[in-house]
Design a protein around this motif. Sequence first.
Motif, short mmCIF file in Angstrom:
data_model
loop_
_atom_site.label_atom_id
_atom_site.label_comp_id
_atom_site.label_asym_id
_atom_site.label_seq_id
_atom_site.Cartn_x
_atom_site.Cartn_y
_atom_site.Cartn_z
N LYS A 42 54.81 -12.61 61.09
CA LYS A 42 54.08 -12.09 60.18
C LYS A 42 54.14 -10.67 60.24
CE LYS A 42 51.14 -13.66 57.96
NZ LYS A 42 51.36 -14.05 56.61
N CYS A 43 54.18 -10.09 59.07
CA CYS A 43 54.14 -8.49 58.87
C CYS A 43 53.32 -8.30 57.58
CB CYS A 43 55.49 -8.02 58.63
SG CYS A 43 55.73 -6.02 58.62
N GLY A 44 52.33 -8.21 57.65
CA GLY A 44 51.29 -8.22 56.45
C GLY A 44 51.18 -9.29 55.74
N ARG A 49 59.06 -10.67 58.80
CA ARG A 49 60.23 -9.60 59.31
C ARG A 49 60.76 -10.44 60.34
NH1 ARG A 49 58.89 -7.52 64.01
NH2 ARG A 49 56.96 -7.21 64.48
N GLU A 58 58.24 -3.15 63.99
CA GLU A 58 57.62 -3.06 62.70
C GLU A 58 57.53 -1.26 62.35
OE1 GLU A 58 53.38 -4.54 60.77
OE2 GLU A 58 54.00 -5.47 62.59
N THR A 59 58.29 -0.94 61.51
CA THR A 59 58.47 0.17 61.07
C THR A 59 57.96 0.51 59.55
OG1 THR A 59 60.89 -0.23 60.52
CG2 THR A 59 60.65 0.62 62.93
N ALA A 95 60.54 -1.90 57.75
CA ALA A 95 60.39 -3.21 57.83
C ALA A 95 59.08 -3.85 57.27
CB ALA A 95 59.98 -3.72 59.48
N ARG A 96 58.22 -2.77 57.23
CA ARG A 96 56.98 -3.30 56.10
C ARG A 96 57.44 -3.39 54.77
NH1 ARG A 96 54.77 0.76 59.97
NH2 ARG A 96 53.68 -0.50 61.63
N ALA A 134 58.96 -6.54 54.17
CA ALA A 134 58.31 -7.62 54.41
C ALA A 134 57.65 -7.91 53.00
CB ALA A 134 57.39 -7.56 55.41
N TRP A 158 49.34 1.28 55.30
CA TRP A 158 49.92 0.43 56.22
C TRP A 158 51.28 0.43 56.22
CZ3 TRP A 158 53.13 -3.81 54.60
CH2 TRP A 158 53.31 -4.83 55.61
N ARG A 207 46.11 -1.24 60.04
CA ARG A 207 46.56 -2.56 60.47
C ARG A 207 47.02 -3.65 59.45
NH1 ARG A 207 42.63 -3.89 65.60
NH2 ARG A 207 43.19 -1.84 66.64
N SER A 208 46.52 -3.39 58.19
CA SER A 208 46.58 -4.15 57.07
C SER A 208 46.82 -3.55 55.68
CB SER A 208 45.25 -5.31 56.99
OG SER A 208 45.10 -5.69 55.66
#
Length: 189
Positions: free
Chosen positions: A29-31, A35, A41-42, A45-46, A49, A67, A73-74
Amino acid sequence: MRPHPEVPRVDHWPQALRSAATLTGTLVKCGPGLRPVAWPETPAARCAAIGGQLSDRYAAIEDTAAWVWGARRSPGSPLRLATLGGRAPASFERRASEDVLVSTFRLLPEDLVAIAAFAVTSRARTAFDLLRAPTQFGAARRVACRLLFVAEPGSSSEVRRRARGASRTDRARIQRRLSELHGAAPLPA
């Protein structure tokens, strides 16, 4: 020096393949998206996603941009996006009904940063938008603004400069919230 490859997007994969890859731990999971586990998680990557929602016609703004920058975080729900070019695309009606809220305000080129093939508001613009928003300025937004200011030296001054050109109501709200954050000096009237 070798160029860095783009983070692979998986939103176009068939649902069965995404589910299987999630069960085996290949995807995480990524948001609201996924990913590959091998990619850290950069911001890139976000963006990848949520690439299916972000596409090349929208920019991530407000909580969603915070985010992307790693200051929240979200990404929030719904995702907050703005149209590029200041006009709502033909698919605007459909997008507004999903878990995405699309705004049509005009963003200047200096307000945007390109991350791979995606657009995100700059850290300073993101902090300005969070401080200006008429919605609640809770702990998550306060922390996000502090992190955005630390990550980009001078962004606090940029927010103050930008606030001087805002409406009286927005300027007062921004000043009050900046004072909550770090005892900012009053903005000129």
